[in-house]
Motif scaffolding. Structure first.
Motif, PDB file in Angstrom:
ATOM      1  N   ARG A  32      45.649  55.739  35.314  1.00 57.78           N
ATOM      2  CA  ARG A  32      45.787  56.132  33.904  1.00 57.78           C
ATOM      3  C   ARG A  32      44.747  55.435  33.027  1.00 57.78           C
ATOM      4  NH1 ARG A  32      52.275  55.931  32.495  1.00 57.78           N
ATOM      5  NH2 ARG A  32      52.867  57.639  33.884  1.00 57.78           N
ATOM      6  N   PRO A  33      44.277  56.132  32.001  1.00 49.13           N
ATOM      7  CA  PRO A  33      43.405  55.463  31.024  1.00 49.13           C
ATOM      8  C   PRO A  33      44.243  54.508  30.176  1.00 49.13           C
ATOM      9  CG  PRO A  33      43.877  57.712  30.331  1.00 49.13           C
ATOM     10  CD  PRO A  33      44.503  57.539  31.700  1.00 49.13           C
ATOM     11  N   THR A  34      43.604  53.507  29.624  1.00 48.31           N
ATOM     12  CA  THR A  34      44.285  52.513  28.784  1.00 48.31           C
ATOM     13  C   THR A  34      43.668  52.521  27.383  1.00 48.31           C
ATOM     14  OG1 THR A  34      42.773  50.695  29.244  1.00 48.31           O
ATOM     15  CG2 THR A  34      44.579  51.039  30.826  1.00 48.31           C
ATOM     16  N   PRO A  35      44.282  51.822  26.440  1.00 52.99           N
ATOM     17  CA  PRO A  35      43.659  51.675  25.124  1.00 52.99           C
ATOM     18  C   PRO A  35      42.347  50.884  25.164  1.00 52.99           C
ATOM     19  CG  PRO A  35      46.006  51.249  24.972  1.00 52.99           C
ATOM     20  CD  PRO A  35      45.667  51.331  26.434  1.00 52.99           C
ATOM     21  N   CYS A  36      42.069  50.185  26.268  1.00 53.53           N
ATOM     22  CA  CYS A  36      40.790  49.485  26.448  1.00 53.53           C
ATOM     23  C   CYS A  36      39.750  50.527  26.827  1.00 53.53           C
ATOM     24  CB  CYS A  36      40.878  48.456  27.577  1.00 53.53           C
ATOM     25  SG  CYS A  36      42.102  47.187  27.341  1.00 53.53           S
ATOM     26  N   GLU A  37      38.769  50.690  25.982  1.00 59.10           N
ATOM     27  CA  GLU A  37      37.763  51.723  26.196  1.00 59.10           C
ATOM     28  C   GLU A  37      37.163  51.630  27.596  1.00 59.10           C
ATOM     29  OE1 GLU A  37      33.698  52.382  23.994  1.00 59.10           O
ATOM     30  OE2 GLU A  37      35.402  52.851  22.701  1.00 59.10           O
ATOM     31  N   ASP A  38      37.136  52.752  28.299  1.00 58.33           N
ATOM     32  CA  ASP A  38      36.533  52.889  29.627  1.00 58.33           C
ATOM     33  C   ASP A  38      37.279  52.183  30.754  1.00 58.33           C
ATOM     34  OD1 ASP A  38      34.469  54.428  28.505  1.00 58.33           O
ATOM     35  OD2 ASP A  38      33.277  52.639  28.073  1.00 58.33           O
ATOM     36  N   TRP A  39      38.489  51.685  30.521  1.00 60.58           N
ATOM     37  CA  TRP A  39      39.246  51.011  31.576  1.00 60.58           C
ATOM     38  C   TRP A  39      40.421  51.865  32.011  1.00 60.58           C
ATOM     39  CZ3 TRP A  39      40.218  45.120  30.425  1.00 60.58           C
ATOM     40  CH2 TRP A  39      39.021  44.420  30.565  1.00 60.58           C
ATOM     41  N   THR A  40      40.627  51.899  33.328  1.00 63.40           N
ATOM     42  CA  THR A  40      41.867  52.459  33.859  1.00 63.40           C
ATOM     43  C   THR A  40      42.899  51.332  33.896  1.00 63.40           C
ATOM     44  OG1 THR A  40      41.359  51.883  36.146  1.00 63.40           O
ATOM     45  CG2 THR A  40      40.592  54.063  35.359  1.00 63.40           C
ATOM     46  N   LEU A  41      44.116  51.685  34.238  1.00 58.56           N
ATOM     47  CA  LEU A  41      45.146  50.662  34.372  1.00 58.56           C
ATOM     48  C   LEU A  41      44.762  49.650  35.461  1.00 58.56           C
ATOM     49  CD1 LEU A  41      47.831  49.487  33.501  1.00 58.56           C
ATOM     50  CD2 LEU A  41      48.978  51.117  35.021  1.00 58.56           C
ATOM     51  N   THR A  42      44.135  50.098  36.530  1.00 57.58           N
ATOM     52  CA  THR A  42      43.679  49.171  37.576  1.00 57.58           C
ATOM     53  C   THR A  42      42.706  48.146  37.011  1.00 57.58           C
ATOM     54  OG1 THR A  42      44.015  50.758  39.356  1.00 57.58           O
ATOM     55  CG2 THR A  42      42.446  48.988  39.785  1.00 57.58           C
ATOM     56  N   ASP A  43      41.746  48.594  36.210  1.00 61.41           N
ATOM     57  CA  ASP A  43      40.775  47.677  35.598  1.00 61.41           C
ATOM     58  C   ASP A  43      41.483  46.665  34.704  1.00 61.41           C
ATOM     59  OD1 ASP A  43      38.620  49.171  36.733  1.00 61.41           O
ATOM     60  OD2 ASP A  43      38.635  50.528  34.997  1.00 61.41           O
ATOM     61  N   LEU A  44      42.417  47.147  33.904  1.00 62.74           N
ATOM     62  CA  LEU A  44      43.165  46.270  33.001  1.00 62.74           C
ATOM     63  C   LEU A  44      43.971  45.238  33.793  1.00 62.74           C
ATOM     64  CD1 LEU A  44      44.249  45.453  30.196  1.00 62.74           C
ATOM     65  CD2 LEU A  44      45.979  47.263  30.468  1.00 62.74           C
ATOM     66  N   VAL A  45      44.657  45.686  34.820  1.00 62.75           N
ATOM     67  CA  VAL A  45      45.468  44.774  35.633  1.00 62.75           C
ATOM     68  C   VAL A  45      44.583  43.699  36.259  1.00 62.75           C
ATOM     69  CG1 VAL A  45      46.880  44.608  37.727  1.00 62.75           C
ATOM     70  CG2 VAL A  45      47.353  46.398  36.034  1.00 62.75           C
ATOM     71  N   ASP A  46      43.453  44.095  36.814  1.00 62.59           N
ATOM     72  CA  ASP A  46      42.547  43.111  37.419  1.00 62.59           C
ATOM     73  C   ASP A  46      42.129  42.068  36.379  1.00 62.59           C
ATOM     74  OD1 ASP A  46      42.719  44.571  39.779  1.00 62.59           O
ATOM     75  OD2 ASP A  46      40.725  45.470  39.575  1.00 62.59           O
ATOM     76  N   HIS A  47      41.761  42.507  35.194  1.00 59.54           N
ATOM     77  CA  HIS A  47      41.339  41.604  34.114  1.00 59.54           C
ATOM     78  C   HIS A  47      42.478  40.676  33.691  1.00 59.54           C
ATOM     79  CE1 HIS A  47      39.402  40.242  30.426  1.00 59.54           C
ATOM     80  NE2 HIS A  47      40.500  40.592  29.769  1.00 59.54           N
ATOM     81  N   VAL A  48      43.648  41.256  33.489  1.00 61.70           N
ATOM     82  CA  VAL A  48      44.808  40.482  33.021  1.00 61.70           C
ATOM     83  C   VAL A  48      45.214  39.433  34.059  1.00 61.70           C
ATOM     84  CG1 VAL A  48      47.294  40.706  32.600  1.00 61.70           C
ATOM     85  CG2 VAL A  48      45.699  42.198  31.418  1.00 61.70           C
ATOM     86  N   VAL A  49      45.224  39.809  35.311  1.00 59.12           N
ATOM     87  CA  VAL A  49      45.646  38.880  36.366  1.00 59.12           C
ATOM     88  C   VAL A  49      44.677  37.706  36.468  1.00 59.12           C
ATOM     89  CG1 VAL A  49      45.951  38.635  38.869  1.00 59.12           C
ATOM     90  CG2 VAL A  49      47.017  40.546  37.656  1.00 59.12           C
ATOM     91  N   GLU A  50      43.395  37.944  36.290  1.00 64.17           N
ATOM     92  CA  GLU A  50      42.400  36.881  36.411  1.00 64.17           C
ATOM     93  C   GLU A  50      42.316  36.016  35.149  1.00 64.17           C
ATOM     94  OE1 GLU A  50      39.243  34.733  38.339  1.00 64.17           O
ATOM     95  OE2 GLU A  50      40.970  35.889  39.018  1.00 64.17           O
ATOM     96  N   GLY A  51      42.750  36.540  34.000  1.00 61.00           N
ATOM     97  CA  GLY A  51      42.603  35.841  32.726  1.00 61.00           C
ATOM     98  C   GLY A  51      43.166  34.429  32.675  1.00 61.00           C
ATOM     99  N   PRO A  52      44.430  34.200  33.030  1.00 57.50           N
ATOM    100  CA  PRO A  52      44.967  32.839  32.978  1.00 57.50           C
ATOM    101  C   PRO A  52      44.243  31.867  33.913  1.00 57.50           C
ATOM    102  CG  PRO A  52      46.750  34.419  33.055  1.00 57.50           C
ATOM    103  CD  PRO A  52      45.483  35.181  33.321  1.00 57.50           C
ATOM    104  N   THR A  53      43.810  32.355  35.074  1.00 57.57           N
ATOM    105  CA  THR A  53      43.084  31.489  36.009  1.00 57.57           C
ATOM    106  C   THR A  53      41.775  31.032  35.385  1.00 57.57           C
ATOM    107  OG1 THR A  53      44.089  32.573  37.914  1.00 57.57           O
ATOM    108  CG2 THR A  53      42.007  31.409  38.305  1.00 57.57           C
ATOM    109  N   ARG A  54      41.065  31.971  34.766  1.00 63.57           N
ATOM    110  CA  ARG A  54      39.793  31.612  34.117  1.00 63.57           C
ATOM    111  C   ARG A  54      40.026  30.682  32.930  1.00 63.57           C
ATOM    112  NH1 ARG A  54      36.086  37.147  34.360  1.00 63.57           N
ATOM    113  NH2 ARG A  54      35.997  37.234  36.628  1.00 63.57           N
TER     114      ARG A  54
END
Length: 184
Positions: A32-54
């Motif tokens: 599914r597309p997300t409110p984040c321009e050009d990101w699918t839900l997979t892209d968003l999930v990958d970003h969100v999961v890595e965020g706290p670690t970074r």
């Protein structure tokens, strides 16, 4: 900067609710597309999961290259996110009185914006989420995010609907287009 207990408590609650939303994702939603321009839900999930670690690495003084795409979140993104979230909260505890150049409200803003993105994409109402997390994040962004420093991560502020909840107001400030009545 030493973090206050209220800011850390809000961040912890924001991390908890995002972990719960990650657990709600169905495999057939990942394209599914997300409110984040050009990101699918997979892209968003990958970003969100890595965020706290970074963020935890940054708190410990390690270099983090945010331009490098996040690795795949794996088969259990909620569990992977929870591990990173726990590490981030431990980094805040370790910072103690010496503090950190980062703010838990900055992290709450990041978490809350992506909580909106995720909730909207999977059809979870934002009106029942922890409003204080979004309110603290919005206050931080309004005080620190200007038209000149939005960079590529945030589009220009959009109007929020009159009936917008805290997450919708934050998302609109972050440049998301927020439909009226979408938080209920």
């Amino acid at each position: 900067m030493a973090a206050d207990d209220a800011a850390l408590s809000a961040l912890a609650r924001g991390l908890d609710q995002l972990a719960r939303l990650l657990a709600e994702i169905a495999p057939d939603q990942l394209d599914r597309p997300t409110p984040c321009e050009d990101w699918t839900l997979t892209d968003l999930v990958d970003h969100v999961v890595e965020g706290p670690t970074r963020a935890a690495k940054m708190m410990r003084g390690e270099e983090v290259d945010w331009s490098v795409p996040a690795p795949a979140a794996g088969a259990d993104p909620a569990r992977a996110f929870r591990a990173g979230a726990d590490d981030l909260l431990a980094a805040w505890r370790d910072a103690g009185e010496g503090g950190s150049p980062m703010s838990p409200d900055w992290q709450s803003a990041e978490i809350a914006v992506h909580t909106y993105d995720l909730a909207t994409t999977i059809g979870h109402p934002t009106g029942d989420l922890d409003a204080e997390v979004a309110e603290r994040g919005l206050a931080f962004m309004q005080a620190n995010l200007t038209a000149d420093n939005r960079g590529g991560a945030f589009l220009p502020e959009q109007p929020a609907p009159d009936d917008a909840d805290a997450y919708q107001r934050l998302a609109a400030f972050a440049g998301r287009t927020v439909p009226s009545g979408g938080g209920r």
